[in-house]
Each structure stands twice: as structure tokens, then as C-alpha cells.
Design a protein around this motif. Structure first.
Motif, short mmCIF file in Angstrom:
data_model
loop_
_atom_site.label_atom_id
_atom_site.label_comp_id
_atom_site.label_asym_id
_atom_site.label_seq_id
_atom_site.Cartn_x
_atom_site.Cartn_y
_atom_site.Cartn_z
N TYR A 155 41.12 72.73 -40.94
CA TYR A 155 40.01 72.20 -40.13
C TYR A 155 38.72 73.02 -40.19
CZ TYR A 155 44.27 70.21 -38.09
OH TYR A 155 45.49 69.60 -37.90
N GLY A 156 38.82 74.30 -40.53
CA GLY A 156 37.67 75.20 -40.38
C GLY A 156 36.85 75.39 -41.65
N THR A 157 36.50 76.65 -41.94
CA THR A 157 35.66 76.95 -43.10
C THR A 157 36.55 77.16 -44.34
OG1 THR A 157 34.15 78.11 -41.59
CG2 THR A 157 33.77 78.42 -43.94
N ILE A 158 37.30 78.25 -44.36
CA ILE A 158 38.31 78.45 -45.41
C ILE A 158 39.58 79.01 -44.77
CG2 ILE A 158 36.76 78.84 -47.40
CD1 ILE A 158 37.17 81.86 -47.00
N ILE A 199 39.69 75.56 -49.30
CA ILE A 199 38.45 75.10 -48.68
C ILE A 199 38.89 74.18 -47.54
CG2 ILE A 199 36.33 73.72 -49.02
CD1 ILE A 199 36.23 76.00 -50.95
N ALA A 200 38.28 74.30 -46.38
CA ALA A 200 38.68 73.47 -45.24
C ALA A 200 37.56 72.47 -44.88
CB ALA A 200 39.07 74.34 -44.06
N ASP A 201 37.88 71.55 -43.96
CA ASP A 201 37.00 70.39 -43.73
C ASP A 201 35.58 70.74 -43.27
OD1 ASP A 201 38.93 68.60 -44.51
OD2 ASP A 201 39.78 68.44 -42.50
N LEU A 202 35.48 71.73 -42.37
CA LEU A 202 34.15 72.05 -41.85
C LEU A 202 33.21 72.47 -42.98
CD1 LEU A 202 33.24 71.90 -38.95
CD2 LEU A 202 33.71 74.33 -38.70
N HIS A 238 36.96 80.33 -39.06
CA HIS A 238 36.04 79.35 -38.45
C HIS A 238 34.73 80.04 -38.12
CE1 HIS A 238 38.93 76.03 -37.36
NE2 HIS A 238 39.75 76.98 -37.74
N PRO A 239 33.61 79.29 -38.05
CA PRO A 239 32.34 79.93 -37.70
C PRO A 239 32.33 80.42 -36.24
CG PRO A 239 32.02 77.61 -38.31
CD PRO A 239 33.49 77.85 -38.28
N ASN A 240 31.39 81.32 -35.94
CA ASN A 240 31.21 81.77 -34.55
C ASN A 240 30.99 80.56 -33.65
OD1 ASN A 240 31.12 84.31 -35.70
ND2 ASN A 240 28.88 84.32 -35.82
N ASN A 278 24.43 69.47 -36.16
CA ASN A 278 23.56 69.93 -35.08
C ASN A 278 24.33 70.32 -33.83
OD1 ASN A 278 21.07 70.69 -34.42
ND2 ASN A 278 20.13 68.66 -34.57
N GLN A 279 25.59 70.66 -33.99
CA GLN A 279 26.38 71.22 -32.89
C GLN A 279 27.36 72.23 -33.49
OE1 GLN A 279 28.19 67.72 -31.15
NE2 GLN A 279 29.80 67.67 -32.66
N ASN A 280 28.03 72.99 -32.62
CA ASN A 280 28.99 73.93 -33.20
C ASN A 280 30.24 73.16 -33.64
OD1 ASN A 280 30.84 73.72 -31.05
ND2 ASN A 280 29.69 75.22 -29.88
N GLY A 281 31.16 73.85 -34.35
CA GLY A 281 32.29 73.13 -34.93
C GLY A 281 33.44 72.92 -33.96
N LYS A 282 33.28 73.33 -32.68
CA LYS A 282 34.45 73.35 -31.79
C LYS A 282 34.94 71.97 -31.39
CE LYS A 282 35.70 76.65 -29.13
NZ LYS A 282 35.80 77.53 -27.97
N GLU A 283 33.99 71.07 -31.13
CA GLU A 283 34.39 69.72 -30.69
C GLU A 283 35.26 69.07 -31.77
OE1 GLU A 283 34.22 65.42 -30.54
OE2 GLU A 283 33.10 66.57 -32.03
N TYR A 284 34.83 69.26 -33.02
CA TYR A 284 35.58 68.69 -34.14
C TYR A 284 36.97 69.32 -34.23
CZ TYR A 284 36.98 67.58 -38.88
OH TYR A 284 37.70 67.16 -39.96
N LEU A 285 37.03 70.64 -34.12
CA LEU A 285 38.32 71.35 -34.20
C LEU A 285 39.28 70.84 -33.13
CD1 LEU A 285 40.23 73.68 -35.09
CD2 LEU A 285 39.07 75.10 -33.40
#
Ligand SMILES: O=C(O)CCC(=O)C(=O)O
Ligand SMILES: [Fe+2]
Length: 298
Positions: A155-158, A199-202, A238-240, A278-285
Motif C-alpha cells: 500500500y505504501g511507497t516501497i 514498488i507499492a501503490d502510493l 510510507h511517507p511522513n 493533495n492529501q497525505n497517504g493515510k486515508e488511502y492506507l
């Protein structure tokens, strides 16, 4: 696949030993750390990574990558007793991940720090390190309804994935891990001193499909291999939490450029689940985690 350095291999040997001891604890003890907010223990059958409803025959312990931030009641004594090594391991994984992100940024003609700047070890993030145990598979397990880990992309970056080989003398072995390439499954063997990098989805959304997330799964072993249990360690980067994701300014052509939806939001034009920029990745996670677990405790 990435070749590791000697000192990481030593840490890994120690870590797989810690992991084995953790999973050997009585089920009752493990269940006292039941997963909450994506931290803690997931018993066999609770996670279903595959939307086809296959049961994952595995158990796992998740901990924050910045492991010191874990509250005391979420840390089993096996980890507490090995805290220094745990911290060293997670910091090393974070740094190795940073080097991979630098190479990926360079490949996209971005500033080499472009992704690294969004991932600080000391800032709050959803980065998780996960110890996984796939027990030996009894004959009673129905292979039509059960898999070791269902087909999914992370789900995250890598993700950095470490696979344990069954013995020190073994250099390489098919482990059940497979990756989907152009509609066919390919084995990703466990290789001595090698890390699998997904490689992950974000990161796919971030790069508008210039980088493609890897769909993977772990299949049940056959015949005499059924009696072998399997141990892996995954480090999900995952990003900050505060980092706002916008399409990268890469000059390379994007296969799936971001588009505006009816409400004027900038959204991804592809992917397994809608993604809004335009938002952080948390909602998606959290949306993805929500659909992964069979109970609402994750
Ligand atoms: O254990 C493995 O080899 C894969 C685990 C995995 O894909 C995951 O936990 O996301
Ligand atoms: Fe995965």
C-alpha cells in the motif's frame, strides 16, 4: 532484488531468531497483543489479502518502524529484550530504503532527494516492520480456499522483504513468493544475502504510473515441502504523516496522468482503489487496511 551487506546479514540472522521465538509463544500470549491501529499480532486466517476471499495461512506481528515509539503494552518481552538490535535493524532498513528511493528519483529525472525528503525516520509515519510466520501446512488445510498470502500489491511507497533460507548452506530456493508479470506468475526465490524490493501503490500514484506496483502472492507449498515453515520480514516504507502527495514533476511521459473529478479534486486515473492527490497517504492506507482484515480490529 538487492544484494545486502555483511553487517545487515548478521542483524538478519539475529532477527529471524527473535522472530521464531516470538511466534513460539503460546497463542494466548500472542493474542494479548492483538493488532490495533496496524500494530500487534494477527492470528492465522484473520487477514485476507486476496479479494477472492482466500484465507491467508499465516500469522504476523507488526511494529512501528520507529520501534521506540511503540507503547510498552504493545511490545512483547522478546522484542523488549532485543530493543537495541531491533532499532539498529529498522534504522538500517530505513537507510537502505532511502538509497533505493534516491535511485528511483534519479531514474525519473527528479532531484535525488525528492522521495527521501518525504520519509524521515524520526517523523510520524505509517511505516511498519512486520515479522511473518507461515506455519507448516497440515493435510486438513483445503488448498482451494487457502493460500499463504493472497494476491495483492503493497500500500505504501516501497517494501523491503527478507526471506529466510531453510539452512546456512542453501544459496537459493523457491519459497512460494511469486510476482505477476504480464498476466503470468513468476517465482521470486529466496536468495542468500538478497532483499526483494517491491514498488507499492502510493509510489505508483505519486509517479502517475511511471513506476508500477508489484502484484505478488505466496502460494501453499506442495508435497514434502508442506512440513517446512517459512519466516519472512517485511519493512513497509510510507511517507511522513504530514507529507502531502502531489504528482511528481518528472519530465518523463506519464502512462496515467492525474485528472480532475466532478468535484474538482485531482485524482488518479488508475489503480485498485480510488486515490485523491493533495492529501497525505493515510486515508488511502486505512481504506486498504479496512478491506484486508476479516475483523475490524486492525
Ligand atoms: O512473506 C512474504 O514473502 C510476502 C509478504 C507480503 O507480501 C506482505 O506481507 O505484504
Ligand atoms: Fe506484500
Amino acid at each position: 532484488m538487492l544484494k545486502t551487506m555483511g553487517f545487515l546479514n548478521k542483524l538478519l540472522t539475529r532477527f529471524f531468531d527473535v522472530s521464531k521465538r516470538l511466534f513460539e509463544l503460546p497463542l494466548e500470549t500472542k493474542e494479548s497483543y492483538t493488532v490495533k491501529n496496524n500494530v500487534g499480532y494477527t492470528p492465522i486466517g484473520q487477514e485476507r489479502l486476496d479479494k477472492l476471499d482466500l484465507i491467508d495461512y499465516k500469522e504476523a506481528f507488526n511494529f512501528p518502524a520507529a520501534v521506540k515509539t511503540t507503547s510498552d503494552d504493545q511490545l512483547p518481552s522478546t522484542i523488549k529484550e532485543n530493543m537495541q538490535a531491533t532499532e539498529k535493524f529498522t534504522r538500517t532498513c530505513h537507510d537502505v530504503g532511502g538509497q533505493v528511493l534516491r535511485s528511483l528519483a534519479a531514474a525519473l529525472c527528479l532531484d535525488s532527494e525528492y522521495f527521501v525528503n518525504a520519509h524521515s525516520y524520526d517523523k510520524k509515519s505509517s511505516s511498519i516492520f512486520r515479522l511473518l510466520h507461515y506455519p507448516s501446512v497440515p493435510d486438513s488445510v483445503n488448498s482451494a480456499t487457502t493460500i499463504r498470502a493472497g494476491s495483492h500489491s503493497d500500500y505504501g511507497t516501497i517494501t523491503l522483504l527478507f526471506q529466510q533460507l531453510p539452512s546456512n548452506s542453501c544459496e537459493e530456493m523457491a519459497s512460494g513468493l511469486q510476482v505477476l508479470i504480464k498476466g503470468s506468475w513468476h517465482d521470486v526465490p529466496a536468495k542468500k544475502g538478497c532483499i526483494v524490493v517491491n514498488i507499492a501503490d502510493l509510489l505508483s500514484f505519486w509517479t502517475e504510473g511511471r513506476l508500477c506496483s508489484a502484484v505478488h502472492r505466496v502460494i501453499l507449498p506442495e508435497d514434502d515441502l508442506k512440513s517446512l515453515s517459512r519466516y519472512t520480514i517485511a519493512f513497509f516504507i510510507h511517507p511522513n504523516d504530514e507529507y502531502i502527495i502531489l504528482p511528481t514533476p518528472s519530465p518523463l511521459p506519464a502512462p496515467f496522468p492525474a485528472k480532475k473529478d466532478n468535484d474538482g479534486n485531482l485524482v488518479a486515473s488508475f489503480g485498485p482503489s480510488p486515490f485523491t492527490y493533495n492529501q497525505n497517504g493515510k486515508e488511502y492506507l486505512w481504506r486498504r487496511l479496512n478491506s484486508t482484515y476479516t475483523s475490524a480490529t486492525y
